[in-house]
Design a protein around this motif. Sequence first.
Motif, PDB file in Angstrom:
ATOM      1  N   LEU A  11     -44.820  36.590   0.308  1.00 47.86           N
ATOM      2  CA  LEU A  11     -43.953  35.489   0.064  1.00 47.86           C
ATOM      3  C   LEU A  11     -43.793  34.432   1.220  1.00 47.86           C
ATOM      4  O   LEU A  11     -43.651  33.308   0.874  1.00 47.86           O
ATOM      5  CB  LEU A  11     -42.507  35.797  -0.526  1.00 47.86           C
ATOM      6  CG  LEU A  11     -41.304  34.747  -0.955  1.00 47.86           C
ATOM      7  CD1 LEU A  11     -41.903  34.124  -2.064  1.00 47.86           C
ATOM      8  CD2 LEU A  11     -40.114  35.492  -1.153  1.00 47.86           C
ATOM      9  N   GLU A  12     -43.849  34.833   2.425  1.00 42.78           N
ATOM     10  CA  GLU A  12     -43.645  34.278   3.609  1.00 42.78           C
ATOM     11  C   GLU A  12     -44.650  33.198   3.806  1.00 42.78           C
ATOM     12  O   GLU A  12     -45.808  33.358   3.262  1.00 42.78           O
ATOM     13  CB  GLU A  12     -43.731  35.229   4.752  1.00 42.78           C
ATOM     14  CG  GLU A  12     -42.384  36.093   4.881  1.00 42.78           C
ATOM     15  CD  GLU A  12     -42.801  37.316   3.905  1.00 42.78           C
ATOM     16  OE1 GLU A  12     -44.061  37.760   3.714  1.00 42.78           O
ATOM     17  OE2 GLU A  12     -41.650  38.056   3.527  1.00 42.78           O
ATOM     18  N   GLY A  13     -44.407  32.172   4.345  1.00 43.25           N
ATOM     19  CA  GLY A  13     -45.539  30.983   4.588  1.00 43.25           C
ATOM     20  C   GLY A  13     -45.581  29.988   3.572  1.00 43.25           C
ATOM     21  O   GLY A  13     -46.302  29.141   3.813  1.00 43.25           O
ATOM     22  N   HIS A  14     -44.696  30.015   2.514  1.00 40.49           N
ATOM     23  CA  HIS A  14     -44.576  28.983   1.624  1.00 40.49           C
ATOM     24  C   HIS A  14     -43.352  28.172   1.491  1.00 40.49           C
ATOM     25  O   HIS A  14     -42.402  28.721   1.839  1.00 40.49           O
ATOM     26  CB  HIS A  14     -44.988  29.582  -0.044  1.00 40.49           C
ATOM     27  CG  HIS A  14     -46.175  30.268  -0.183  1.00 40.49           C
ATOM     28  ND1 HIS A  14     -47.547  29.621  -0.012  1.00 40.49           N
ATOM     29  CD2 HIS A  14     -46.612  31.659  -0.003  1.00 40.49           C
ATOM     30  CE1 HIS A  14     -48.440  30.187  -0.068  1.00 40.49           C
ATOM     31  NE2 HIS A  14     -47.859  31.595  -0.176  1.00 40.49           N
ATOM     32  N   LYS A  15     -43.453  27.084   1.319  1.00 39.54           N
ATOM     33  CA  LYS A  15     -42.045  26.241   1.402  1.00 39.54           C
ATOM     34  C   LYS A  15     -41.502  26.263  -0.006  1.00 39.54           C
ATOM     35  O   LYS A  15     -40.409  25.581  -0.057  1.00 39.54           O
ATOM     36  CB  LYS A  15     -42.671  24.600   1.722  1.00 39.54           C
ATOM     37  CG  LYS A  15     -43.172  24.532   3.135  1.00 39.54           C
ATOM     38  CD  LYS A  15     -43.503  23.259   3.480  1.00 39.54           C
ATOM     39  CE  LYS A  15     -44.048  23.160   4.840  1.00 39.54           C
ATOM     40  NZ  LYS A  15     -44.715  21.785   5.302  1.00 39.54           N
ATOM     41  N   SER A  16     -42.077  26.856  -0.987  1.00 42.89           N
ATOM     42  CA  SER A  16     -41.560  27.051  -2.496  1.00 42.89           C
ATOM     43  C   SER A  16     -41.607  28.165  -2.941  1.00 42.89           C
ATOM     44  O   SER A  16     -42.620  28.884  -2.758  1.00 42.89           O
ATOM     45  CB  SER A  16     -41.797  25.843  -3.259  1.00 42.89           C
ATOM     46  OG  SER A  16     -41.080  25.715  -4.446  1.00 42.89           O
ATOM     47  N   TRP A  17     -40.780  28.856  -3.692  1.00 37.19           N
ATOM     48  CA  TRP A  17     -40.744  29.973  -4.301  1.00 37.19           C
ATOM     49  C   TRP A  17     -41.309  29.935  -5.785  1.00 37.19           C
ATOM     50  O   TRP A  17     -42.025  30.684  -6.372  1.00 37.19           O
ATOM     51  CB  TRP A  17     -39.566  30.827  -4.667  1.00 37.19           C
ATOM     52  CG  TRP A  17     -38.553  29.803  -5.333  1.00 37.19           C
ATOM     53  CD1 TRP A  17     -37.513  29.070  -4.772  1.00 37.19           C
ATOM     54  CD2 TRP A  17     -38.371  29.543  -6.552  1.00 37.19           C
ATOM     55  NE1 TRP A  17     -36.547  28.515  -5.537  1.00 37.19           N
ATOM     56  CE2 TRP A  17     -37.139  28.756  -6.956  1.00 37.19           C
ATOM     57  CE3 TRP A  17     -38.959  29.866  -7.919  1.00 37.19           C
ATOM     58  CZ2 TRP A  17     -36.777  28.399  -7.866  1.00 37.19           C
ATOM     59  CZ3 TRP A  17     -38.389  29.591  -9.056  1.00 37.19           C
ATOM     60  CH2 TRP A  17     -37.311  28.645  -8.940  1.00 37.19           C
ATOM     61  N   ARG A  18     -41.702  28.480  -6.161  1.00 38.33           N
ATOM     62  CA  ARG A  18     -42.340  28.193  -7.528  1.00 38.33           C
ATOM     63  C   ARG A  18     -43.948  28.276  -7.242  1.00 38.33           C
ATOM     64  O   ARG A  18     -44.133  27.984  -6.113  1.00 38.33           O
ATOM     65  CB  ARG A  18     -42.025  26.803  -7.878  1.00 38.33           C
ATOM     66  CG  ARG A  18     -40.396  26.808  -8.459  1.00 38.33           C
ATOM     67  CD  ARG A  18     -40.280  25.310  -8.923  1.00 38.33           C
ATOM     68  NE  ARG A  18     -38.944  25.353  -9.378  1.00 38.33           N
ATOM     69  CZ  ARG A  18     -37.856  24.875  -8.708  1.00 38.33           C
ATOM     70  NH1 ARG A  18     -37.903  24.639  -7.614  1.00 38.33           N
ATOM     71  NH2 ARG A  18     -36.590  24.950  -9.184  1.00 38.33           N
ATOM     72  N   MET A  25     -47.056  20.657  -4.396  1.00 37.75           N
ATOM     73  CA  MET A  25     -48.024  21.515  -3.747  1.00 37.75           C
ATOM     74  C   MET A  25     -47.467  22.503  -2.813  1.00 37.75           C
ATOM     75  O   MET A  25     -48.318  23.145  -1.896  1.00 37.75           O
ATOM     76  CB  MET A  25     -49.125  20.564  -3.056  1.00 37.75           C
ATOM     77  CG  MET A  25     -49.809  19.584  -3.831  1.00 37.75           C
ATOM     78  SD  MET A  25     -50.640  20.328  -5.214  1.00 37.75           S
ATOM     79  CE  MET A  25     -52.060  21.006  -4.156  1.00 37.75           C
ATOM     80  N   ARG A  26     -46.278  22.780  -2.670  1.00 34.86           N
ATOM     81  CA  ARG A  26     -45.493  23.591  -1.634  1.00 34.86           C
ATOM     82  C   ARG A  26     -45.787  25.187  -1.644  1.00 34.86           C
ATOM     83  O   ARG A  26     -45.706  25.850  -1.022  1.00 34.86           O
ATOM     84  CB  ARG A  26     -44.067  23.261  -1.768  1.00 34.86           C
ATOM     85  CG  ARG A  26     -43.938  21.980  -1.102  1.00 34.86           C
ATOM     86  CD  ARG A  26     -42.319  21.459  -1.151  1.00 34.86           C
ATOM     87  NE  ARG A  26     -41.824  21.792  -2.427  1.00 34.86           N
ATOM     88  CZ  ARG A  26     -40.644  21.763  -2.801  1.00 34.86           C
ATOM     89  NH1 ARG A  26     -39.849  21.840  -1.798  1.00 34.86           N
ATOM     90  NH2 ARG A  26     -40.320  21.974  -3.945  1.00 34.86           N
ATOM     91  N   GLY A  27     -46.054  25.519  -3.194  1.00 35.10           N
ATOM     92  CA  GLY A  27     -45.761  26.788  -3.484  1.00 35.10           C
ATOM     93  C   GLY A  27     -47.344  27.636  -3.564  1.00 35.10           C
ATOM     94  O   GLY A  27     -48.274  26.864  -3.096  1.00 35.10           O
ATOM     95  N   ALA A  28     -47.117  28.938  -3.724  1.00 33.58           N
ATOM     96  CA  ALA A  28     -48.233  29.713  -3.559  1.00 33.58           C
ATOM     97  C   ALA A  28     -49.277  29.260  -4.536  1.00 33.58           C
ATOM     98  O   ALA A  28     -48.940  28.922  -5.746  1.00 33.58           O
ATOM     99  CB  ALA A  28     -47.880  31.029  -3.862  1.00 33.58           C
ATOM    100  N   VAL A  29     -50.674  29.558  -4.540  1.00 26.71           N
ATOM    101  CA  VAL A  29     -51.869  29.240  -5.536  1.00 26.71           C
ATOM    102  C   VAL A  29     -51.875  30.507  -6.447  1.00 26.71           C
ATOM    103  O   VAL A  29     -52.084  31.363  -6.225  1.00 26.71           O
ATOM    104  CB  VAL A  29     -53.369  28.807  -5.024  1.00 26.71           C
ATOM    105  CG1 VAL A  29     -54.163  28.714  -5.827  1.00 26.71           C
ATOM    106  CG2 VAL A  29     -53.177  27.914  -3.895  1.00 26.71           C
TER     107      VAL A  29
END
Length: 91
Positions: A11-18, A25-29
């Motif tokens: 979870l860490e390192g992303h600017k959004s939980w979505r 484009m802030r969340g994980a791929v």
Amino acid sequence: MKAVIYRLTQLEGHKSWRPRSLVDMRGAVFPNEYHELLVLNAENIEHVFNQYQSKLGDVIFLGERDELLAYVAAPYGWELVKFGREWRSPE
């Protein structure tokens, strides 16, 4: 219906939980940064959340083929998720 739950590997390192989309484009791929956590049978999304302990950002696919819906575990419940072309606004 079949429910498949995916969880973020980190979870860490992303600017959004979505999950990442065409408009945010802030969340994980997805699916690159997720792993399959659980598969279960459920009548609806509420039934899914009653069967397992969700974590912020979990992606849940409920249904099959043309009836498949995607959800993300949100701070106060869940939100629908749309991947791909569905995110584009009509012109």
